[in-house]
Design a protein around this motif. Structure first.
Motif, PDB file in Angstrom:
ATOM      1  N   GLN A  49     -11.155  14.572 -10.645  1.00  0.00           N
ATOM      2  CA  GLN A  49     -11.123  15.907 -11.391  1.00  0.00           C
ATOM      3  C   GLN A  49     -10.960  15.730 -12.691  1.00  0.00           C
ATOM      4  O   GLN A  49     -10.330  16.740 -13.504  1.00  0.00           O
ATOM      5  CB  GLN A  49      -9.980  16.773 -10.611  1.00  0.00           C
ATOM      6  N   LYS A  50     -11.289  14.762 -13.415  1.00  0.00           N
ATOM      7  CA  LYS A  50     -11.339  14.533 -14.749  1.00  0.00           C
ATOM      8  C   LYS A  50     -12.715  15.157 -15.407  1.00  0.00           C
ATOM      9  O   LYS A  50     -13.423  14.212 -15.893  1.00  0.00           O
ATOM     10  CB  LYS A  50     -11.008  13.188 -15.092  1.00  0.00           C
ATOM     11  N   TYR A  51     -13.056  16.496 -15.081  1.00  0.00           N
ATOM     12  CA  TYR A  51     -14.036  17.154 -15.559  1.00  0.00           C
ATOM     13  C   TYR A  51     -14.565  17.086 -16.953  1.00  0.00           C
ATOM     14  O   TYR A  51     -15.764  16.953 -17.334  1.00  0.00           O
ATOM     15  CB  TYR A  51     -13.801  18.482 -15.080  1.00  0.00           C
ATOM     16  N   GLY A  52     -13.906  17.084 -17.903  1.00  0.00           N
ATOM     17  CA  GLY A  52     -13.884  16.880 -19.252  1.00  0.00           C
ATOM     18  C   GLY A  52     -14.639  15.413 -19.673  1.00  0.00           C
ATOM     19  O   GLY A  52     -15.648  15.541 -20.196  1.00  0.00           O
ATOM     20  N   GLU A  53     -14.098  14.442 -19.128  1.00  0.00           N
ATOM     21  CA  GLU A  53     -14.492  13.231 -19.634  1.00  0.00           C
ATOM     22  C   GLU A  53     -16.110  12.968 -18.589  1.00  0.00           C
ATOM     23  O   GLU A  53     -16.901  12.480 -19.238  1.00  0.00           O
ATOM     24  CB  GLU A  53     -13.636  12.087 -18.850  1.00  0.00           C
ATOM     25  N   ALA A  54     -15.923  13.537 -17.639  1.00  0.00           N
ATOM     26  CA  ALA A  54     -17.305  13.318 -16.762  1.00  0.00           C
ATOM     27  C   ALA A  54     -18.287  14.308 -17.469  1.00  0.00           C
ATOM     28  O   ALA A  54     -19.336  13.746 -17.630  1.00  0.00           O
ATOM     29  CB  ALA A  54     -17.238  13.896 -15.361  1.00  0.00           C
ATOM     30  N   SER A  55     -18.066  15.388 -17.906  1.00  0.00           N
ATOM     31  CA  SER A  55     -18.911  16.359 -18.616  1.00  0.00           C
ATOM     32  C   SER A  55     -19.356  15.666 -19.893  1.00  0.00           C
ATOM     33  O   SER A  55     -20.594  15.785 -20.238  1.00  0.00           O
ATOM     34  CB  SER A  55     -18.019  17.465 -18.831  1.00  0.00           C
ATOM     35  N   LYS A  56     -18.459  14.969 -20.559  1.00  0.00           N
ATOM     36  CA  LYS A  56     -19.009  14.423 -22.019  1.00  0.00           C
ATOM     37  C   LYS A  56     -19.907  13.320 -21.678  1.00  0.00           C
ATOM     38  O   LYS A  56     -21.097  13.199 -22.527  1.00  0.00           O
ATOM     39  CB  LYS A  56     -17.704  13.754 -22.477  1.00  0.00           C
ATOM     40  N   CYS A  75     -22.037  13.052 -19.329  1.00  0.00           N
ATOM     41  CA  CYS A  75     -23.292  13.635 -18.753  1.00  0.00           C
ATOM     42  C   CYS A  75     -24.057  14.357 -19.732  1.00  0.00           C
ATOM     43  O   CYS A  75     -25.374  14.445 -20.019  1.00  0.00           O
ATOM     44  CB  CYS A  75     -23.189  14.591 -17.495  1.00  0.00           C
ATOM     45  N   ARG A  76     -23.500  15.164 -20.834  1.00  0.00           N
ATOM     46  CA  ARG A  76     -23.964  15.438 -21.984  1.00  0.00           C
ATOM     47  C   ARG A  76     -24.666  14.648 -22.757  1.00  0.00           C
ATOM     48  O   ARG A  76     -25.744  14.713 -23.379  1.00  0.00           O
ATOM     49  CB  ARG A  76     -22.965  16.576 -22.649  1.00  0.00           C
ATOM     50  N   GLN A  77     -24.136  13.461 -22.870  1.00  0.00           N
ATOM     51  CA  GLN A  77     -24.772  12.485 -23.498  1.00  0.00           C
ATOM     52  C   GLN A  77     -26.009  12.141 -22.999  1.00  0.00           C
ATOM     53  O   GLN A  77     -27.022  11.554 -23.729  1.00  0.00           O
ATOM     54  CB  GLN A  77     -23.758  11.209 -23.777  1.00  0.00           C
ATOM     55  N   MET A  78     -25.946  11.750 -21.629  1.00  0.00           N
ATOM     56  CA  MET A  78     -27.240  11.496 -20.974  1.00  0.00           C
ATOM     57  C   MET A  78     -28.516  12.638 -21.154  1.00  0.00           C
ATOM     58  O   MET A  78     -29.440  12.220 -21.411  1.00  0.00           O
ATOM     59  CB  MET A  78     -26.937  11.664 -19.483  1.00  0.00           C
ATOM     60  N   LEU A  79     -27.955  13.735 -21.310  1.00  0.00           N
ATOM     61  CA  LEU A  79     -28.996  14.972 -21.386  1.00  0.00           C
ATOM     62  C   LEU A  79     -29.748  14.626 -22.987  1.00  0.00           C
ATOM     63  O   LEU A  79     -30.612  15.122 -23.209  1.00  0.00           O
ATOM     64  CB  LEU A  79     -28.399  16.314 -21.250  1.00  0.00           C
ATOM     65  N   LEU A  80     -28.585  14.285 -23.884  1.00  0.00           N
ATOM     66  CA  LEU A  80     -29.281  13.977 -25.010  1.00  0.00           C
ATOM     67  C   LEU A  80     -30.390  12.955 -25.258  1.00  0.00           C
ATOM     68  O   LEU A  80     -31.304  12.882 -26.056  1.00  0.00           O
ATOM     69  CB  LEU A  80     -28.139  13.259 -26.224  1.00  0.00           C
ATOM     70  N   LYS A  81     -30.308  12.080 -24.365  1.00  0.00           N
ATOM     71  CA  LYS A  81     -31.315  11.064 -24.198  1.00  0.00           C
ATOM     72  C   LYS A  81     -32.682  11.594 -23.282  1.00  0.00           C
ATOM     73  O   LYS A  81     -33.781  11.470 -23.508  1.00  0.00           O
ATOM     74  CB  LYS A  81     -30.904   9.718 -23.339  1.00  0.00           C
ATOM     75  N   ALA A  92     -27.525  13.898 -14.340  1.00  0.00           N
ATOM     76  CA  ALA A  92     -26.623  14.626 -15.376  1.00  0.00           C
ATOM     77  C   ALA A  92     -26.660  16.175 -15.006  1.00  0.00           C
ATOM     78  O   ALA A  92     -25.589  16.676 -15.068  1.00  0.00           O
ATOM     79  CB  ALA A  92     -26.935  14.273 -16.942  1.00  0.00           C
ATOM     80  N   ASN A  93     -27.956  16.828 -14.704  1.00  0.00           N
ATOM     81  CA  ASN A  93     -28.058  18.160 -14.456  1.00  0.00           C
ATOM     82  C   ASN A  93     -27.079  18.545 -13.384  1.00  0.00           C
ATOM     83  O   ASN A  93     -26.327  19.498 -13.231  1.00  0.00           O
ATOM     84  CB  ASN A  93     -29.433  18.587 -14.285  1.00  0.00           C
ATOM     85  N   GLU A  94     -27.338  17.743 -12.232  1.00  0.00           N
ATOM     86  CA  GLU A  94     -26.384  18.051 -10.935  1.00  0.00           C
ATOM     87  C   GLU A  94     -25.096  18.085 -11.317  1.00  0.00           C
ATOM     88  O   GLU A  94     -24.339  18.684 -10.552  1.00  0.00           O
ATOM     89  CB  GLU A  94     -27.099  16.939  -9.881  1.00  0.00           C
ATOM     90  N   MET A 123     -22.156  20.985 -10.805  1.00  0.00           N
ATOM     91  CA  MET A 123     -20.999  20.906  -9.877  1.00  0.00           C
ATOM     92  C   MET A 123     -19.720  21.038 -10.605  1.00  0.00           C
ATOM     93  O   MET A 123     -18.885  21.750 -10.515  1.00  0.00           O
ATOM     94  CB  MET A 123     -20.813  19.761  -9.066  1.00  0.00           C
ATOM     95  N   ILE A 124     -19.667  20.334 -11.777  1.00  0.00           N
ATOM     96  CA  ILE A 124     -18.380  20.452 -12.657  1.00  0.00           C
ATOM     97  C   ILE A 124     -18.265  22.074 -13.208  1.00  0.00           C
ATOM     98  O   ILE A 124     -17.102  22.439 -13.115  1.00  0.00           O
ATOM     99  CB  ILE A 124     -18.423  19.430 -13.882  1.00  0.00           C
ATOM    100  N   GLU A 125     -19.361  22.550 -13.712  1.00  0.00           N
ATOM    101  CA  GLU A 125     -19.177  23.836 -14.294  1.00  0.00           C
ATOM    102  C   GLU A 125     -19.052  24.902 -13.181  1.00  0.00           C
ATOM    103  O   GLU A 125     -18.087  25.699 -13.141  1.00  0.00           O
ATOM    104  CB  GLU A 125     -20.467  24.418 -14.924  1.00  0.00           C
ATOM    105  N   SER A 126     -19.242  24.754 -11.850  1.00  0.00           N
ATOM    106  CA  SER A 126     -19.075  25.543 -10.871  1.00  0.00           C
ATOM    107  C   SER A 126     -17.559  25.251 -10.414  1.00  0.00           C
ATOM    108  O   SER A 126     -16.941  26.135 -10.099  1.00  0.00           O
ATOM    109  CB  SER A 126     -19.724  25.058  -9.389  1.00  0.00           C
ATOM    110  N   ASN A 127     -17.043  24.246 -10.440  1.00  0.00           N
ATOM    111  CA  ASN A 127     -15.723  23.655  -9.993  1.00  0.00           C
ATOM    112  C   ASN A 127     -14.467  24.429 -11.215  1.00  0.00           C
ATOM    113  O   ASN A 127     -13.432  24.929 -10.649  1.00  0.00           O
ATOM    114  CB  ASN A 127     -15.209  22.336  -9.883  1.00  0.00           C
ATOM    115  N   LEU A 128     -15.204  24.613 -12.457  1.00  0.00           N
ATOM    116  CA  LEU A 128     -14.403  25.214 -13.467  1.00  0.00           C
ATOM    117  C   LEU A 128     -14.861  26.776 -13.419  1.00  0.00           C
ATOM    118  O   LEU A 128     -14.077  27.332 -14.423  1.00  0.00           O
ATOM    119  CB  LEU A 128     -14.857  24.601 -14.696  1.00  0.00           C
TER     120      LEU A 128
END
Length: 237
Positions: free
Chosen positions: A38-45, A47-53, A60-62, A66-71
């Protein structure tokens, strides 16, 4: 007395990992580990770096979906889940989770449509029928909710929450004995399920079986359930 809506989130094992180089797999495993803790902030960070690539990166999208749904950021979750579905339209779990986000936003029509699409892709996952049943119970389609809860139970008969939900729908239709049977099955699976004892006791009281009602209510109290004063006084008489 309807139970609250229960959602089942299970981490999706993304097949895309199989085709990636070792460094990518390591990064994705790190995201999954963070998510599971449940360390969503770190996981999200990450994933967003992946989307920049690659903005169409399915993993990353999946994960962000899930992260945003849980939040409970359901609108944000939809953006990522829709992209994931475009990239990989065969992953039924994305349709399921997208349907859940629409449910929370009270767009029941879209939610139901997505749950039905999920079933077309996979008829063997109890979660699909369970969530559809929850939706139908919420919008007053009680009879149909019972049908789908029963399908979920047929696929997985070991979860108390499935019997609890079906029992609530049986209560709505005044099928008291069927509701009692499901609460009894819940108790067999989890003998310390205080709410099941309380709700079964409430039905017993409603149909005039005071002794059984008081036994259940007393057990529920011992297990930590708060019993209303009005019911306590009935059992003292």
């Amino acid at each position: 007395m309807r139970q609250g809506f229960v959602l089942i989130f299970i981490i999706m094992l993304v097949s895309a990992c199989a085709d990636n180089k070792a460094s990518d797999i390591k990064e994705k495993n790190e995201v999954i580990e963070l998510y599971n803790h449940q360390k969503y902030g770190e996981a999200s960070k990450i994933c967003r770096q992946m989307l920049l690539k690659n903005e169409r990166d399915i993993f990353a999208n999946e994960m962000l979906g899930m992260i945003e749904s849980n939040l409970e950021n359901y609108s944000k979750a939809q953006k990522y889940l829709k992209t994931a579905i475009k990239v990989n339209p065969k992953n039924y779990e994305n349709y399921l989770l997208l349907g859940i986000t629409y449910f929370h936003l009270k767009d029941y029509t879209r939610s139901e449509k997505l749950f039905l699409e999920t079933i077309e892709l996979n008829k063997k996952d109890y979660r699909v029928f369970f969530n559809l049943g929850q939706l139908q119970a919420t919008i007053g389609q009680t009879g149909q909710s019972i049908v789908n809860y029963s399908k979920a139970i047929k696929l997985n008969d070991s979860l108390p929450s499935l019997y609890m939900s079906r029992a609530a729908s049986f209560e709505e239709t005044k099928a008291h004995q069927l509701a009692i049977d499901d609460y009894t099955k819940t108790i067999r699976l989890n003998p310390k399920h205080a709410i099941a004892y309380f709700l079964r006791g409430y039905i017993y009281l409603d149909i005039g079986k005071k002794n059984k009602a008081c036994q259940d209510l007393n057990t529920a109290r011992k297990l930590g359930e708060q019993i209303p004063k009005s019911l306590k006084s009935v059992c003292k008489d």
